[in-house]
Every structure is written in structure tokens, then in C-alpha cells.
Design a protein around this motif. Sequence first.
Motif, PDB file in Angstrom:
ATOM      1  N   VAL A  68      78.740 -58.269 -43.977  1.00 60.70           N
ATOM      2  CA  VAL A  68      77.550 -58.088 -43.033  1.00 60.70           C
ATOM      3  C   VAL A  68      76.282 -57.853 -44.134  1.00 60.70           C
ATOM      4  O   VAL A  68      76.060 -57.110 -44.876  1.00 60.70           O
ATOM      5  N   LEU A  69      75.435 -58.959 -44.210  1.00 55.34           N
ATOM      6  CA  LEU A  69      74.275 -59.178 -44.972  1.00 55.34           C
ATOM      7  C   LEU A  69      73.118 -58.343 -44.142  1.00 55.34           C
ATOM      8  O   LEU A  69      72.518 -59.015 -43.528  1.00 55.34           O
ATOM      9  N   LEU A  70      72.886 -56.896 -44.597  1.00 55.35           N
ATOM     10  CA  LEU A  70      71.575 -56.612 -44.123  1.00 55.35           C
ATOM     11  C   LEU A  70      70.090 -56.589 -44.623  1.00 55.35           C
ATOM     12  O   LEU A  70      70.267 -56.432 -45.863  1.00 55.35           O
ATOM     13  N   GLU A  71      69.239 -57.104 -43.997  1.00 55.80           N
ATOM     14  CA  GLU A  71      67.980 -57.283 -44.562  1.00 55.80           C
ATOM     15  C   GLU A  71      67.095 -56.987 -43.412  1.00 55.80           C
ATOM     16  O   GLU A  71      67.216 -57.181 -42.212  1.00 55.80           O
ATOM     17  N   THR A  72      65.664 -56.739 -44.032  1.00 60.69           N
ATOM     18  CA  THR A  72      64.485 -56.542 -42.925  1.00 60.69           C
ATOM     19  C   THR A  72      64.179 -57.627 -42.541  1.00 60.69           C
ATOM     20  O   THR A  72      63.346 -57.852 -41.549  1.00 60.69           O
ATOM     21  N   TYR A  73      64.386 -58.854 -43.297  1.00 60.35           N
ATOM     22  CA  TYR A  73      63.924 -60.250 -42.952  1.00 60.35           C
ATOM     23  C   TYR A  73      64.760 -61.042 -43.565  1.00 60.35           C
ATOM     24  O   TYR A  73      65.307 -61.327 -44.774  1.00 60.35           O
ATOM     25  N   VAL A  74      65.495 -62.021 -42.720  1.00 57.22           N
ATOM     26  CA  VAL A  74      66.342 -63.185 -43.244  1.00 57.22           C
ATOM     27  C   VAL A  74      65.662 -64.627 -43.051  1.00 57.22           C
ATOM     28  O   VAL A  74      65.171 -64.860 -42.020  1.00 57.22           O
ATOM     29  N   GLN A  75      65.822 -65.131 -44.248  1.00 54.75           N
ATOM     30  CA  GLN A  75      65.362 -66.433 -44.182  1.00 54.75           C
ATOM     31  C   GLN A  75      66.510 -67.200 -44.996  1.00 54.75           C
ATOM     32  O   GLN A  75      66.330 -67.285 -46.155  1.00 54.75           O
ATOM     33  N   LEU A  76      67.444 -67.883 -44.338  1.00 55.33           N
ATOM     34  CA  LEU A  76      68.609 -68.526 -45.095  1.00 55.33           C
ATOM     35  C   LEU A  76      68.058 -70.055 -45.589  1.00 55.33           C
ATOM     36  O   LEU A  76      67.256 -70.476 -44.890  1.00 55.33           O
ATOM     37  N   PRO A  77      68.737 -70.153 -46.756  1.00 54.15           N
ATOM     38  CA  PRO A  77      68.741 -71.509 -47.166  1.00 54.15           C
ATOM     39  C   PRO A  77      69.052 -72.486 -46.093  1.00 54.15           C
ATOM     40  O   PRO A  77      70.219 -72.356 -45.390  1.00 54.15           O
ATOM     41  N   LEU A  78      68.684 -73.669 -45.981  1.00 50.22           N
ATOM     42  CA  LEU A  78      69.228 -74.719 -45.148  1.00 50.22           C
ATOM     43  C   LEU A  78      70.820 -74.898 -45.134  1.00 50.22           C
ATOM     44  O   LEU A  78      71.304 -74.888 -44.023  1.00 50.22           O
ATOM     45  N   GLU A  79      71.408 -74.987 -46.189  1.00 48.90           N
ATOM     46  CA  GLU A  79      72.790 -75.371 -46.304  1.00 48.90           C
ATOM     47  C   GLU A  79      73.744 -74.314 -45.959  1.00 48.90           C
ATOM     48  O   GLU A  79      74.630 -74.371 -45.638  1.00 48.90           O
TER      49      GLU A  79
END
Length: 536
Positions: free
Chosen positions: A129-140
Amino acid sequence: MKLTDWPALADQNTAIVAVEYHTPDRMQILQQFYHWGEERSLSVFVWNPGYCGLQQLIRHQGQYILQSTDRGKDWDIIQYLLEEYQPGIYLLEGVLNESDGSKISQKCSYQLLNACYQALWSKKHHYWVLLETYVQLPLELQPFIPILSNPLPDKEQVQIVVQQFCDTWVGHSDHRLQNCAKCDRYPSLKTTETTEALRSLFRACQGLPIGEINMLLQQCLGFAEQLEEIAQLVLKHKVSKLRGRGLEYIAQPDVPSAGGLDLLEKRLETITYLLQTEAEKYGLKFPTGMLLWGPPGTGKSLCAKLAAKKMGLPLLAANWGVLLSTSHPDRALKEFIALVTSLAPCVLYWDDFDKGFAGWDSNADGGIARRLSAAILTWMQEHQEPVYTIATVNRLEMLPAELVRRFDDIFFMDLPHEGARYEVFNLHLAKYFPAFRNNNSPWSDDQWRRLLAEYRICSPAEIGNAVHRCAEEAFYQGRPGKIEFEDLLKQRQEFTPAMERESEQIQAIRNQAIYAKPVASQDISRFAYQHRELFG
């Protein structure tokens, strides 16, 4: 998807998810995963760059604590988990954000991709579980890693937290805290004072994460002895926080109404009725908002404040400049929208909206303004919450056409006609001079006609400023609260109206008034300008 969807994803063998959360809610989220881990007989581990290795989440004497382990010490934590593939739920903070704020590295991206593929053939119950205040994943990575959110609490959740606070501290020295705890069990004990105090505290807590509300309420007990004081402390904290997020609470206007706006007021009355729950039964959707268009100084900002007051809603002023100037504008706008939504019902006010969109269709800023404009457009079109947007503009043509179409009404605020100008004068005169209160006036109609003619090309703002200057002069001369007719005539000679200074620009704006609704109906007052026939 929401955080509560994680068990269903885990049952479908979704090995990695990303969770957006608010930092004060961290412990609440850890506790939630601890319970899910118990249901699956899985240990829960936590890691972030502040730890040397994995920390195991355990419950000891009713408290949730993190216990150090030897696992993953001095390792690349992602690589360690890939090689030491042991069952468990691993809560990883700070994996998706590099220390310099840039996107995740190519190595990390491939490590996460490898983990997704490894989970396809592994039979072990191994979840990240990747916890972040803001998530912007790479397209891939977006097809492989679902993004879950832990949104701000809704009204019902905030009410529960506030009520729990009152119940928990029923033994506190403040008798009002005791009363508010009893009120829920014994409605007959409710008093107007206690009920209003609870409402104030509830409104102050809206728009804050649950974890932050709990922390603030406990901290406030050390500084406040009454419920109203706690509400004020929480509100002060929230106002400061909103200011940094591009929002600000606006105080009540200094005049009770605005003169000569009968058509606008009629429309606002209709909108206010649409706030009633009965409107939904008839398929009536709450409108999106309105544009107030016109030359500077015609009272557009005042109308926005009065509109919120008439609708009985808080007024939130948005600052487009703050959103654009942050290091992560997309993140700031996303948080901004979430915050506004959580504070509904409310009025969202954009002052000088056209200036914020200057150059919106260029790439001078790397396309930031264009991206944010598109996000605003989408939100205005799709949001279901009762958020009424009021934007003031001087130059309508500077706004994107697709944005203008999102507003239900466009009103043009021109210079006031004679009857409206009379109302504007009296509104401001009543603020400083008792003789003009309760619809009284010591001046004759002939004096008023002369005064209205002298101020014919003045905006409401210029009229209000002239009255204010007269009040200052009267106070300086030892006659506070008293004004002579000649004072305003003299004051008129001491300034040049904008209509004279910037006649071409203002007239260019006025020439387009036919494309919008007027805010005032035709002048039928006794001061209405009488048109005369030149040839009869």
C-alpha cells in the motif's frame, strides 16, 4: 475508488494500490489496515524514509504502536521486499515522491512493475500500500496500480466526531460541554445557546480531516473553557490553513443591501429556494453559478458578498494566483476542489476571474494554466454538491468560451440609473449619518435631483468613497454624524470619475451589455430621467 474498497481489491489479488490521504489521518489509516490484517491473519508493516527498516504495527494495552524489526535495514526497501517475498501488508510512505519533488525514478518504476507481475504467479498473500498525500503515477504504471482516496469527511461524519468529543469530555469543567453531551440523549435539555454553540463548532470543523479535527479539539481544551471559544480557535486554524490553499473566508459586507439590483435579487431568491431538499423531488438541480460582468467599481464584489448572505451560505474567496504559483499546481487544484466540496453548501467567489485566465491558451507557463482551466471546467460541469460559483469579470472576452457556457446566468452591472443611484447614496449615508436612517432624508427632491445629476457618471464605489470622505471631514471639523448637502457637491469636484479617466475602455465594456441580463429593471422612481422630444 475509496480506501474502503481495498479488501475487495485484495480478494482479486491486486498486490499494489496507492492511497491518497491527509497526514493527520495517518494513524486512523494504520489502524484500519491492522484490522484488515487481523481478518486475513496477516502482519502489517510500515516503512518511510525516516525509518532504517520495517516497523511492525502491533496492538499493546489498547494502543497501536510501531515496533522495530531487523527486516529491510539499510536496504533499498522495494528491492528487499521483492527478494524477501514474505506474506504481509506493507504500508510504504514516500515511495512515489523523490526527495526533490520530481517524479519517481525509472528504477523505482520498474521495481513496482516487477512486483505487479510477480504477484500474478505467487500464491503468497503479499500486499503493498503506497501511502502519499498526492499520487501522480507514470502512465506505464496506471493500469497496474489502482489509486484509492481517503476523502475529507462529509457533514454526517463531522457531526459524529463533534458529538463524540462532547460525550468523551462530559466530565470537563465546562458545564456547556456537559450539556452538549446530554442533549443528544435528552432532547428536552436542548437550549438555544447550546445548540448554536454546537452548530458553530460543527461549521468550524467542516473541511478538515477527521484526524486533524480530533487533534485540534483536544488541544483546544487546554486554552478554552467554553464551547464557543473552542469553535473560534478551530475556525482561526482553518482560516489560516485555507489561505495557504488558495481559499479565504470573506466577512459580511458593511452594507445591508445594494441599490438598484432588483432583477439580480429576484434570481437569487429563486436560487435560494432550490437549496431545499424538496427541489430534488421535482428533478430541479442546484445551478452551477453566475458571472457578474461590468466596468470596475459597479459593485460586482459587493453583490457576491450579499448573494452569499441572502442564500445563508458561507462565502469562500478563491485565489487563482496562489494555485498557479505553487510548486505543484495540479496537486493544489485537486486539494482545492476537495476542500470546497467538503464545505458545501457554500458560495465560491472568484474576483477578477478574467485576469486569472489571461494567456490561458498559450504555453508560456508550460501549459499549467491550460491544464488547470480544463480541470475547473470539468469540475463545474460534473460536481453534484451544492457549490454556487460567482465570478466577477471586467472583460468577458478573456474567458474561454467553454468556461462561460458553464455559468447558468450572466448579469451585466452597468452604472446605476437615477433611482438606483439614489438608493446607493442612502445606503452609504445611513452608515455614517443618523438623519438618513429608517428611510429618512432631510433633503428635498430638487436637491436630490441636482446631486444625482452631478454624480451621473460615477460608479457605486466612487459614490461610497465620496460619502466616506464627507464623514471623515465632518468628524475632523467637530461635527461627527452630520452632513450638509454642499459637502457632497464639493466632494464631487475633488475627484475625476473613472468614466472620464478611462472613457474608451469603459465604454467598450458597456457597448457589449446587450449580451447579458441587466441587474436592474427600468427606472420608475420619481427621479427617473425624463426624455424630452427635440421636435414636436
